[in-house]
Structures are given as structure tokens and as C-alpha cells.
Enzyme design. Structure first.
Site, PDB file in Angstrom:
ATOM      1  N   HIS A  55      -8.952  29.928 -29.025  1.00 21.38           N
ATOM      2  CA  HIS A  55      -9.107  30.068 -27.564  1.00 21.38           C
ATOM      3  C   HIS A  55      -7.817  30.555 -26.909  1.00 21.38           C
ATOM      4  O   HIS A  55      -7.480  30.164 -25.795  1.00 21.38           O
ATOM      5  CB  HIS A  55      -9.569  28.755 -26.938  1.00 21.38           C
TER       6      HIS A  55
ATOM      7  N   GLU B 180      -2.344  15.881 -30.926  1.00 23.24           N
ATOM      8  CA  GLU B 180      -1.816  17.069 -31.596  1.00 23.24           C
ATOM      9  C   GLU B 180      -0.427  16.847 -32.189  1.00 23.24           C
ATOM     10  O   GLU B 180      -0.090  17.397 -33.238  1.00 23.24           O
ATOM     11  CB  GLU B 180      -1.768  18.246 -30.613  1.00 23.24           C
TER      12      GLU B 180
ATOM     13  N   PHE C  29      -2.939  23.710 -26.863  1.00 22.19           N
ATOM     14  CA  PHE C  29      -2.601  22.338 -27.253  1.00 22.19           C
ATOM     15  C   PHE C  29      -1.651  22.288 -28.453  1.00 22.19           C
ATOM     16  O   PHE C  29      -1.007  21.267 -28.685  1.00 22.19           O
ATOM     17  CB  PHE C  29      -3.861  21.519 -27.521  1.00 22.19           C
TER      18      PHE C  29
END
Lengths: 281, 313
Positions: free
Chosen positions: B105, B55, B80
Site C-alpha cells: 500500500h 511493527e 507502518f
């Protein structure tokens, strides 16, 4: 465009010497900054900007320019010195280094200085950004290239290896990294802080084309640049063996001058060693 | 029965809706199937960049693309994105590059993966960054439309989407959806519930039940947390005299925090914040999490009563 004659080499060396003087004066004036890593990188920067990079000081945002990203963004005096010699900024601008409102911010900043392609200063970021500009060039169908300079201590940042893996995966043949391997980081020698073991093997293991050179030998640097240009199927890394503080006796290989400026006396000594003298000093 | 959909599907559709713009590039970190960028990837593989499970690298590759004239959309789980916070701070927000980050999410509603996957702080941390637009839509229609409107932004954005399906609230209302403008879903005179994300539907449910008790509650979908629609908050504050915020996010720094900051400077009236009360989540079904953490319809109703009772008459 590649310099090959001894006169060309001598010219590049003369520019590098002037840049070394700029570095001393900037850090002395600011009583702060990072002369050591600026002096170790400077021969490579001069070689790139005066023999290879397609950049135009009158059009710093030209879309088709090659990109140069100084990921070790604290070594900004070296960058500013080259930009001044190249004409992106004036010599007068160099006195704004670390001064409120100045064109030359403490760490290189794309919003403040013409000719800066990425705002660095936090280590481990420039290679990822360079990967982005390299992908953009490929999407554009452009021949422009991206060059990223990182430090050897900087390779301790995990994000460097995220980027190294990804750039090789994407076969970015238009991307080249110079490692300014000066063997010193902020607190001490790299060997003391975090041993790097076999650096060429690390990059090769990540899928890069690897070459070493003497980062203070202009001909070797030019040869390495030409070699990198010949690699088109994967990214290339040039591990340049350099000396921190190169050219100034009391700074050479001295961890104290990673982030410390010369005082009045040291400035005079340094300029004398470069064959230059401060007016009135 | 209303249509049910997840906001992450709206993001996936939104990317397809803007795919004609060849500046649009999509970046993935091995979660395209989950964030729903996979639909774009399948149709436009040449404009999709796999960054592997990395990421930090992804955010800055996006920055490099943005600095070269592209419009990068990078997505992974909300939690993340936080791993790359400093990359976003120094490499995206500070140079003000139009990188559009989607964190899917988000919130405890994400459910059984448990506390490690439930970001309850993303909206707060991105709200602190200068230049950053922060959004959290409540349905797929608004998620798709806000994704499209990102193309008009000069700087970066963060949008949280949710994993699970909820009731679609903005069918045929695309014209009302604008970055930075809250949407009044229901007018009210006694209290105004300002919500975002999955709690907008709960706020509507709460308002309907409050009406049964003779309480006239308004509901606003505040899909943009930054820039906050202060004018609308002022209007609601003036007409109701008290406000309830509702979000699947920490009560610290998110929508409730933003409204508290605004009210204290502009219109000091009672505010009750429904949100995660400074704790981490755990494994459970979405509805179970809302019950456990005090985020469900009943909790909003209780907060409305508290807010009304605090009004000085």
C-alpha cells in the site's frame, strides 16, 4: 551443572569480584562508559555464564548454544568482563573498550565481539530479538534457551510491552527475562523520571511467570534461574532487585555513576574496596 | 487486453513459490490479508508468526530469526514499517541480517484511505541505510520473482508493493528480472524515462504518445533503487542525452533523487523528476491522486519535453 555447594558460590563470587575490577579499569581507561549498571548486573551475568548457559568460547557461533541478550547494551563493560573471564575474548581485549578499531565497542555488538548475540545500545530492542531466537529454537525442535537482560528504566520503552505481549501469546517457555532493577536511569532515580508502579503485576498481567530475587545474592540468583528453567509453558521474568554501582561505595545508588567513569583516585579506592590493588597505583 | 494485477499479489505468490525452503518464515502485523502473506499463513501456519499490531516488535523478532539461520519475510503497510525505522536501522541493517521487509500500500496510488496511509518517503528513508537493498516492482510477475531472489541476498531488503491493480508488463520475462538490474522496456534516442512501481506503465503510455509527436522515448523499469543500476543509467544517458524519472514517491530521496545523485557524479545531463512535490496526499481514487499530484501520463510527457528542451545542442 547448577552450582550448589558453598565452594561453588564462593567461586562465582570471586569471579564477580574480578569482573567488578575489570569494569572499573575499562571505564577508567576509556574515561567514559557505564559502570553503575554494569556493577548492578554483574552477579547475574556471572551466575548465568558460569553455571547455566551452554556456550563454548572456542565456538562462539555454535548453533546449539544458549542465547544471552544484553538489551541494556550500554552496560557493556559488565558483559565484556564476563566474556573475558569466560575466555571469549582476552583480558587485553578489554583495553580496547571504546577505542577505535577495538573489539569492545561502546555498546555491545554482535559483529565486533565473539560471544555477543545481539547488537544493542538502543533500549527496548533486545526482548523482541530474543523472542525471535526463542521461536527459532522452537522451530528447530531445539532445547536451547534464550535469556534477555533488560533494565528497569528500559521498561519505559513501549516496545518492551509489544514484545512482552507477543512472547506470552506465543507461549515461549524457552525465554527468560532478567530485569536488573537498580532503580536509577540516566538522569535520575526511576521513581523521579517515570514511576513504574507494580512491576511484578505488570508482567503477570501480560501473561508471564514472575519471580523476584536479590540480584546480588548468588544463591538466590541460582535458585531463580532453576525456577525459570522449570517454567516451560510461558515466558518467565525474574525481577532482580539490585543496587546501581554495587560493590563500590561512592558509586552505590548514585545516579552520577550511570554514565560516568572513575578518575584515578576513584579507581584506586574502588579496587581497594574490592580487595584488589592496581599495580603501580 | 493485458492482464491486470497488483504487486502485493505478486508478493503473496512469491512467498508461496519459495515455501519449499523451510528456512522461510513469515511475520505479520495484523495485515496479512492486505499484504497477501495470508496465503502462506494458511498453508504454513507453523512457519508464520503473528506479531499483532506491533511493527517494532515484528522487525526484531525477524532479526532474531535471521540470526538463527532463518529467512524471515515481514510485511505490513509501507507507512507502518516506518514506525519501526530505528528497529530496522539498529537491529536489522546495522548487524546486516537477512530480514526481508515488504511495505504494501505504498504511494498515493493506494487511494482513498488518504494521506495518513500513503507513504511517499519509504524508498528514500530505506535507501539511506547501509546494507539495505531497496526495491519497488511494477507488476506481480516481477514482485514474485524479486521476492524469490531475496533468498540469495546476504543482507536485508525492503520492497514496496502497491495496493491497486495495474497492467502486467513482464509476463514471460522472468529471466530479465534481476535484483540490481533495470529492465529496458523500450529503446529510445531522444529521452529516457526511468520509472518504478505503478508509474512504469504510465511511462510506457507516455512514450507511446510521445512517439506520435515524433519523439523517440525509451522506458526503463528501475525496480531496484539500491543498488542502483548505474551502468544502465550511463548507457541511457549517453544514448539519449536527457532523462525523466517517474515515481509515486516524494521527489526528494527516491528514484529521482538516486538518479540525480548518480548523474551529477557520472554523467551530468538534464534530469526532470516526476514525483510528489514535497507535500502529503489526501483521499481520492488512484487515478485522481496521480492527476492531483502531477504523476500521470500527461505530466511525464511534459517532463520529457522539458528535459529535451534543456539539452545543449
Amino acid at each position: 551443572m547448577m552450582a550448589t555447594t558453598s565452594a561453588d558460590i564462593a567461586n562465582l563470587e570471586a569471579i564477580a569480584t574480578r569482573c567488578r575490577a575489570h569494569i572499573l579499569r575499562m571505564t577508567h581507561r576509556a574515561a567514559a562508559g557505564h559502570p553503575g549498571g554494569s556493577l548492578s548486573e554483574i552477579d547475574i551475568l556471572v551466575a548465568l555464564y558460569f553455571s547455566r548457559l551452554n556456550v563454548d568460547p572456542d565456538k562462539p557461533k555454535l548453533e546449539e548454544r544458549d542465547r544471552f541478550i544484553l538489551s541494556k547494551g550500554h552496560a557493556s563493560p559488565g558483559m565484556y568482563a564476563v566474556l573475558a573471564e569466560k575466555g571469549f575474548i582476552t583480558e587485553e581485549d578489554l583495553s580496547s573498550y571504546r577505542v577505535l578499531g577495538g573489539v569492545c565497542q561502546g555498546h555491545v555488538d554482535m559483529k565486533w565481539t565473539p560471544g555477543i548475540d545481539f547488537s544493542a545500545g538502543s533500549l527496548g530492542m533486545g526482548l523482541s530479538f530474543g523472542m525471535g531466537t526463542a521461536i527459532a529454537a522452537r522451530l528447530d525442535g531445539s532445547e536451547r534457551s534464550t535469556w534477555v537482560m533488560i533494565g528497569d528504566g528500559e521498561m519505559q520503552e513501549g516496545s518492551i510491552w509489544e514484545a512482552a505481549m507477543a512472547a506470552a501469546h506465543h507461549e515461549l517457555g524457552n525465554l527468560t527475562v532478567f530485569v536488573d532493577k537498580n532503580n536509577i536511569q540516566n538522569d535520575d532515580f526511576v521513581e523521579v523520571q517515570m514511576r513504574m508502579f507494580d512491576i511484578p503485576a505488570k508482567w503477570a498481567g501480560f501473561g508471564w511467570a514472575v519471580r523476584e530475587c536479590d540480584g546480588h545474592d548468588m544463591q538466590q540468583i541460582l535458585d531463580a534461574i532453576a525456577w525459570a528453567d522449570s517454567i516451560t509453558d510461558r515466558p518467565a521474568v525474574i525481577i532482580a532487585n539490585t543496587i546501581k554501582g554495587k560493590g563500590i561505595s561512592y558509586m552505590e545508588n548514585n545516579p552520577a555513576f550511570h554514565g560516568a567513569a572513575p578518575n584515578d583516585e576513584q579507581l584506586g579506592i574502588g579496587l581497594a574496596e574490592l580487595g584488589l590493588f592496581e599495580v603501580g597505583a | 487486453m493485458s492482464r491486470m494485477a497488483a504487486t502485493r499479489d505478486g508478493y503473496g505468490q512469491g512467498l508461496l513459490n519459495i515455501s519449499d525452503d523451510e528456512r522461510v518464515v513469515v511475520l505479520e502485523a495484523d495485515l496479512g490479508k492486505s499484504t497477501k502473506s495470508l496465503h502462506f499463513r494458511k498453508q504454513f501456519p507453523e512457519r508464520t508468526v503473528s506479531c499483532g499490531i506491533g511493527e517494532q516488535n515484528m522487525m526484531l523478532v525477524a532479526a532474531g530469526l535471521a540470526a538463527s539461520g532463518y529467512k524471515p519475510f515481514a510485511s505490513t503497510f509501507a507507512i507502518f514499517t516506518e514506525r519501526a525505522f530505528e528497529q530496522i536501522r539498529n537491529g536489522v541493517a546495522r548487524p546486516n541480517l537477512p530480514v526481508h521487509i515488504c511495505g504494501s500500500h505504498g504511494g498515493t496510488h493506494t487511494g482513498t484511505d488518504g494521506g495518513s496511509a500513503q507513504s511517499i518517503e519509504d524508498l528514500a528513508i530505506y535507501r539511506t541505510l547501509p546494507n539495505m537493498t531497496v526495491m519497488h516492482p511494477c507488476d506481480d510477475v516481477s514482485a514474485a520473482e524479486l521476492t524469490r531472489q531475496c533468498l540469495d541476498l546476504a543482507g536485508p531488503s525492503y520492497m514496496r508493493t502497491a495496493r491497486n491493480k495495474t497492467r502486467v508488463l513482464h509476463e514471460n520475462r522472468i529471466d530479465d528480472i534481476k535484483i540490481g538490474k533495470g529492465i529496458v522496456l523500450r529503446d529510445g534516442s531522444d529521452v529516457c524515462i526511468i520509472a518504478c512501481g505503478v508509474l512504469v506503465d504510465k511511462a510506457l503510455e507516455a512514450a507511446e504518445k510521445l512517439a506520435g509527436d515524433g519523439i523517440d522515448a525509451g522506458v526503463v523499469d528501475m525496480h531496484t533503487l539500491k543498488p542502483l543500476d548505474g551502468d544502465l543509467i550511463n548507457r541511457m544517458a549517453a544514448s539519449t542525452g536527457c532523462i525523466v524519472s517517474a515515481e509515486d514517491h516524494s521527489i526528494i530521496g527516491g528514484l529521482g533523487g538516486a538518479i540525480a545523485e548518480h548523474l551529477s557524479s557520472n554523467h551530468p545531463i538534464p534530469l526532470e523528476r516526476v514525483g510528489v512535490n514535497d507535500r502529503f496526499g489526501e483521499s481520492g481514487q488512484a487515478e485522481e491522486m496521480l492527476d492531483l499530484l502531477g504523476l500521470n501520463t500527461g505530466d511525464i510527457i511534459e517532463a520529457a519535453h522539458r528535459a529535451i528542451s534543456r539539452k545543449s545542442n
